[in-house]
Design a protein around this motif. Structure first.
Motif, PDB file in Angstrom:
ATOM      1  N   SER A   1       0.937  -1.331   0.211  1.00  0.00           N
ATOM      2  CA  SER A   1      -0.078   0.047  -0.014  1.00  0.00           C
ATOM      3  C   SER A   1       0.609   1.293  -0.145  1.00  0.00           C
ATOM      4  O   SER A   1       2.006   1.075   0.562  1.00  0.00           O
ATOM      5  N   PRO A   2       0.249   2.362  -0.558  1.00  0.00           N
ATOM      6  CA  PRO A   2       0.980   3.552  -0.464  1.00  0.00           C
ATOM      7  C   PRO A   2       0.903   4.201   0.904  1.00  0.00           C
ATOM      8  O   PRO A   2      -0.018   3.697   1.765  1.00  0.00           O
ATOM      9  N   ILE A   3       1.525   5.318   1.145  1.00  0.00           N
ATOM     10  CA  ILE A   3       1.439   6.136   2.452  1.00  0.00           C
ATOM     11  C   ILE A   3       1.233   7.670   2.021  1.00  0.00           C
ATOM     12  O   ILE A   3       2.117   8.298   2.033  1.00  0.00           O
ATOM     13  N   PRO A   4       0.090   7.805   1.485  1.00  0.00           N
ATOM     14  CA  PRO A   4      -0.198   9.171   1.101  1.00  0.00           C
ATOM     15  C   PRO A   4      -0.127  10.284   1.840  1.00  0.00           C
ATOM     16  O   PRO A   4       0.273  11.356   1.077  1.00  0.00           O
ATOM     17  N   GLY A   5      -0.171  10.243   2.818  1.00  0.00           N
ATOM     18  CA  GLY A   5      -0.023  11.433   3.787  1.00  0.00           C
ATOM     19  C   GLY A   5       1.498  11.539   4.549  1.00  0.00           C
ATOM     20  O   GLY A   5       1.519  12.571   5.205  1.00  0.00           O
ATOM     21  N   PHE A   6       2.262  10.781   4.141  1.00  0.00           N
ATOM     22  CA  PHE A   6       3.693  10.785   4.830  1.00  0.00           C
ATOM     23  C   PHE A   6       4.414  11.917   4.539  1.00  0.00           C
ATOM     24  O   PHE A   6       4.892  12.596   5.785  1.00  0.00           O
ATOM     25  N   ALA A   7       4.563  12.150   3.470  1.00  0.00           N
ATOM     26  CA  ALA A   7       5.553  13.424   3.231  1.00  0.00           C
ATOM     27  C   ALA A   7       4.945  14.638   3.683  1.00  0.00           C
ATOM     28  O   ALA A   7       5.957  15.529   4.269  1.00  0.00           O
ATOM     29  N   ARG A   8       3.772  14.824   3.416  1.00  0.00           N
ATOM     30  CA  ARG A   8       3.190  15.956   4.033  1.00  0.00           C
ATOM     31  C   ARG A   8       3.068  16.099   5.616  1.00  0.00           C
ATOM     32  O   ARG A   8       3.385  17.434   6.171  1.00  0.00           O
ATOM     33  N   TRP A   9       3.190  15.043   6.129  1.00  0.00           N
ATOM     34  CA  TRP A   9       3.270  15.147   7.642  1.00  0.00           C
ATOM     35  C   TRP A   9       4.711  15.465   8.086  1.00  0.00           C
ATOM     36  O   TRP A   9       4.712  16.085   9.122  1.00  0.00           O
ATOM     37  N   THR A  10       5.590  15.047   7.325  1.00  0.00           N
ATOM     38  CA  THR A  10       7.072  15.272   7.836  1.00  0.00           C
ATOM     39  C   THR A  10       7.163  16.699   7.734  1.00  0.00           C
ATOM     40  O   THR A  10       8.158  17.383   8.358  1.00  0.00           O
ATOM     41  N   GLU A  11       6.461  17.593   6.943  1.00  0.00           N
ATOM     42  CA  GLU A  11       6.754  19.059   6.933  1.00  0.00           C
ATOM     43  C   GLU A  11       6.432  19.659   8.226  1.00  0.00           C
ATOM     44  O   GLU A  11       6.856  20.692   8.537  1.00  0.00           O
TER      45      GLU A  11
ATOM     46  N   THR B   1       9.128   4.143  -6.917  1.00  0.00           N
ATOM     47  CA  THR B   1      10.086   5.017  -7.355  1.00  0.00           C
ATOM     48  C   THR B   1       9.295   6.003  -8.368  1.00  0.00           C
ATOM     49  O   THR B   1       9.990   6.698  -9.154  1.00  0.00           O
ATOM     50  N   SER B   2       8.011   5.632  -8.429  1.00  0.00           N
ATOM     51  CA  SER B   2       7.276   6.659  -9.578  1.00  0.00           C
ATOM     52  C   SER B   2       7.398   8.195  -8.935  1.00  0.00           C
ATOM     53  O   SER B   2       7.409   8.438  -7.957  1.00  0.00           O
ATOM     54  N   PRO B   3       7.221   9.142  -9.939  1.00  0.00           N
ATOM     55  CA  PRO B   3       6.890  10.461  -9.307  1.00  0.00           C
ATOM     56  C   PRO B   3       5.937  10.638  -8.226  1.00  0.00           C
ATOM     57  O   PRO B   3       6.252  11.378  -7.339  1.00  0.00           O
ATOM     58  N   LYS B   4       4.787  10.145  -8.459  1.00  0.00           N
ATOM     59  CA  LYS B   4       3.646   9.958  -7.569  1.00  0.00           C
ATOM     60  C   LYS B   4       4.049   9.491  -6.195  1.00  0.00           C
ATOM     61  O   LYS B   4       3.882   9.882  -5.024  1.00  0.00           O
ATOM     62  N   GLY B   5       4.901   8.164  -6.033  1.00  0.00           N
ATOM     63  CA  GLY B   5       5.457   7.657  -4.959  1.00  0.00           C
ATOM     64  C   GLY B   5       6.321   8.468  -4.200  1.00  0.00           C
ATOM     65  O   GLY B   5       6.195   8.741  -3.048  1.00  0.00           O
ATOM     66  N   ARG B   6       7.263   9.307  -5.142  1.00  0.00           N
ATOM     67  CA  ARG B   6       8.009   9.839  -4.438  1.00  0.00           C
ATOM     68  C   ARG B   6       7.501  11.168  -3.790  1.00  0.00           C
ATOM     69  O   ARG B   6       7.947  11.750  -2.494  1.00  0.00           O
ATOM     70  N   ALA B   7       6.657  11.740  -4.231  1.00  0.00           N
ATOM     71  CA  ALA B   7       6.088  12.903  -3.814  1.00  0.00           C
ATOM     72  C   ALA B   7       5.142  12.769  -2.659  1.00  0.00           C
ATOM     73  O   ALA B   7       5.193  13.748  -1.583  1.00  0.00           O
ATOM     74  N   GLN B   8       4.574  11.634  -2.505  1.00  0.00           N
ATOM     75  CA  GLN B   8       3.606  11.400  -1.322  1.00  0.00           C
ATOM     76  C   GLN B   8       4.480  10.627  -0.111  1.00  0.00           C
ATOM     77  O   GLN B   8       3.799  10.883   0.953  1.00  0.00           O
ATOM     78  N   SER B   9       5.358   9.941  -0.573  1.00  0.00           N
ATOM     79  CA  SER B   9       5.829   9.264   0.642  1.00  0.00           C
ATOM     80  C   SER B   9       7.458   8.834   0.431  1.00  0.00           C
ATOM     81  O   SER B   9       7.994   8.231   1.270  1.00  0.00           O
ATOM     82  N   PHE B  10       7.908   9.716  -0.324  1.00  0.00           N
ATOM     83  CA  PHE B  10       9.488   9.748  -0.490  1.00  0.00           C
ATOM     84  C   PHE B  10       9.849   7.966  -0.950  1.00  0.00           C
ATOM     85  O   PHE B  10      10.966   7.584  -0.852  1.00  0.00           O
ATOM     86  N   GLY B  11       8.822   7.337  -1.686  1.00  0.00           N
ATOM     87  CA  GLY B  11       9.095   6.079  -2.204  1.00  0.00           C
ATOM     88  C   GLY B  11       8.721   5.020  -1.395  1.00  0.00           C
ATOM     89  O   GLY B  11       8.731   3.906  -1.742  1.00  0.00           O
ATOM     90  N   ALA B  12       8.381   5.374  -0.092  1.00  0.00           N
ATOM     91  CA  ALA B  12       8.050   4.359   1.021  1.00  0.00           C
ATOM     92  C   ALA B  12       6.600   3.664   0.826  1.00  0.00           C
ATOM     93  O   ALA B  12       5.731   4.417   0.307  1.00  0.00           O
ATOM     94  N   MET B  13       6.608   2.303   0.902  1.00  0.00           N
ATOM     95  CA  MET B  13       5.178   1.912   1.067  1.00  0.00           C
ATOM     96  C   MET B  13       5.275   0.829   2.162  1.00  0.00           C
ATOM     97  O   MET B  13       6.192   0.492   2.987  1.00  0.00           O
ATOM     98  N   VAL B  14       4.022   0.231   2.469  1.00  0.00           N
ATOM     99  CA  VAL B  14       3.797  -0.594   3.498  1.00  0.00           C
ATOM    100  C   VAL B  14       2.908  -2.086   3.442  1.00  0.00           C
ATOM    101  O   VAL B  14       2.136  -1.765   2.466  1.00  0.00           O
ATOM    102  N   ASN B  15       3.181  -2.809   4.027  1.00  0.00           N
ATOM    103  CA  ASN B  15       2.333  -4.129   4.020  1.00  0.00           C
ATOM    104  C   ASN B  15       1.407  -4.176   5.049  1.00  0.00           C
ATOM    105  O   ASN B  15       1.958  -4.109   5.995  1.00  0.00           O
ATOM    106  N   TYR B  16       0.139  -4.089   4.636  1.00  0.00           N
ATOM    107  CA  TYR B  16      -0.843  -4.684   5.823  1.00  0.00           C
ATOM    108  C   TYR B  16      -1.171  -5.879   5.743  1.00  0.00           C
ATOM    109  O   TYR B  16      -1.500  -6.566   4.735  1.00  0.00           O
TER     110      TYR B  16
END
Length: 415
Positions: A296-306, A362-377
């Motif tokens: 799964s993506p982590i869509p709010g991660f990058a915004r939270w780090t701000e 490593t897509s532009p969307k993935g890097r923008a929203q979570s610096f490329g990180a993903m998670v397994n639930y």
């Protein structure tokens, strides 16, 4: 019977014209809604309902807003009628007094929506109507109250008991496949060849919920990869030159994309039922599958780090994973729910935060929203119910020992 049909057709044409549209179809829309609410005969009701939907389909956004405001103001509750019905019910709790409360407490617009839904194809049109309402009316309290009426009816109409789970494969109708391309919201499908790689190989599955009233419109779908072991990269999972596994080699089912398709069904939950049904079906089809996880993506991660005033994203993978773990485990909304929307969904379903991967998207969307990180639930069928109950009661986040260790390390580093 033929003569009777001809007679009815003649009477129908005289009243409504050749098109079957009421004489008031060119007047104010409120005249049409009033005629629909007053219609006693089936033919009249169906014709006027069609006229309302046809008129609405041609409206500009301003005209749609006017229509919604008409429903919100002219067809809302009558407080005096509600109070009177409640007084009568309180004085004597009878079948009649209870029925009177039910009638008084239901705004006329709910019945209008039901009457509109009588004609073929109306359900899909009403779903699109609600999408317009959500798009145009979010800043008006009265229109958001009107949305509660749509939502109330849709929860019943789109009850799990009415939904049909259908597998999607390369032999599915082109119209359905085209919808899958258009509605994919997590990892965009770039071409028909890309779609084919996701639905045709023996180690790939796709499932969608449909409603009988909207047979060509998926409501939600999930893409599944059958793998050996838990993957940590979506690019590897979707690579053109990847090795296709036999079904016998796979021990893991990976839900790597879940997409809601209908904006007009927002907040009508299908995902929980979809995942549980797919897990059950795959368990029967492939009994050797031992693990069910997401990637799964982590869509709010990058915004939270701000909000942490960091000099930038962590450069080391372990540091990035630790920070992502803290975000998923500790970052909460004011109501105590996880800040991340994907986490809210899966944790609410009873999954646990299992593994976190750096460099996973490593897509532009993935890097923008979570610096490329993903998670397994992880959906551990033996613990899903327990996890769900704990989360519902106290927002307790189920997690693996590895994730717990990562979150603790991040707390110390930031502190």
């Amino acid at each position: 019977m033929t003569k009777l049909a001809d007679l009815l057709s003649t009477l129908f044409d005289r009243r409504y014209g050749r098109s079957g549209v009421s004489d008031v179809s060119e007047g104010p829309i409120r005249d049409l809604t009033a005629e629909l609410m007053g219609a006693k005969g089936e033919i009249t009701g169906l014709s006027v309902a069609r006229a309302v939907l046809d008129r609405y389909a041609g409206f500009s956004d301003d005209e749609k807003l006017g229509f919604f405001r008409h429903l919100a103001s002219d067809m809302t509750l009558n407080p005096d009628r509600v109070r009177a019905a409640l007084d009568t019910y309180e004085a004597g709790e009878t079948k009649e007094s209870y029925a009177a409360v039910m009638i008084a407490a239901e705004p006329g617009r709910q019945e209008l929506i039901r009457r509109l839904n009588q004609i073929p194809g109306a359900t899909g049109a009403l779903v699109k109507m609600r999408a317009d309402l959500l798009r145009l009316g979010r800043d008006e309290d009265a229109l958001m109250a009107l949305d509660l009426d749509f939502r109330h009816l849709f929860v019943s109409w789109f009850n799990r008991g009415f939904l049909v789970l259908r597998p999607i494969n390369w032999e599915s109708p082109a119209l359905i496949l085209d919808r899958i391309i258009a509605y994919e919201a997590v990892h965009a499908i770039s071409s028909w060849a890309d779609l084919r790689r996701r639905v045709e190989p023996r180690d790939r599955r796709c499932f969608a919920f449909f409603h009988p009233a909207m047979p060509d419109e998926p409501l939600i779908f999930v893409e599944v990869a059958l793998t050996r072991g838990i993957p940590g990269s979506v690019q590897t999972l979707l690579a053109e030159d990847r090795e296709v596994l036999s079904e016998e080699q796979a021990d893991t089912a990976v839900f790597y994309s879940i997409s809601n398709c209908q904006a007009g069904l927002a907040s009508i939950s299908f995902g929980n039922s979809l995942i549980k049904q797919v897990v059950a079906d795959l368990s029967i089809e492939l009994p050797d599958l031992a693990t069910f996880v997401t990637l799964s993506p982590i869509p709010g991660f990058a915004r939270w780090t701000e909000t942490l005033n960091l000099p930038g994203p962590p450069e080391e993978d372990d540091a990035l994973r630790a920070l992502a773990a803290r975000y998923l485990v500790e970052a909460k909304r004011p109501d105590g729910q996880p800040l991340d929307p994907v986490a809210r969904f899966h944790l609410g379903n009873g999954a646990s935060v299992h593994q976190i991967h750096a460099g996973a998207d490593t897509s532009p969307k993935g890097r923008a929203q979570s610096f490329g990180a993903m998670v397994n639930y992880l959906y551990d069928t033996s613990r899903v119910s327990q996890n769900h109950e704990r989360f519902a009661a106290s927002q307790d986040v189920a997690m693996s020992a590895d994730v717990r260790k990562l979150a603790s390390a991040a707390e110390k580093a930031i502190a």
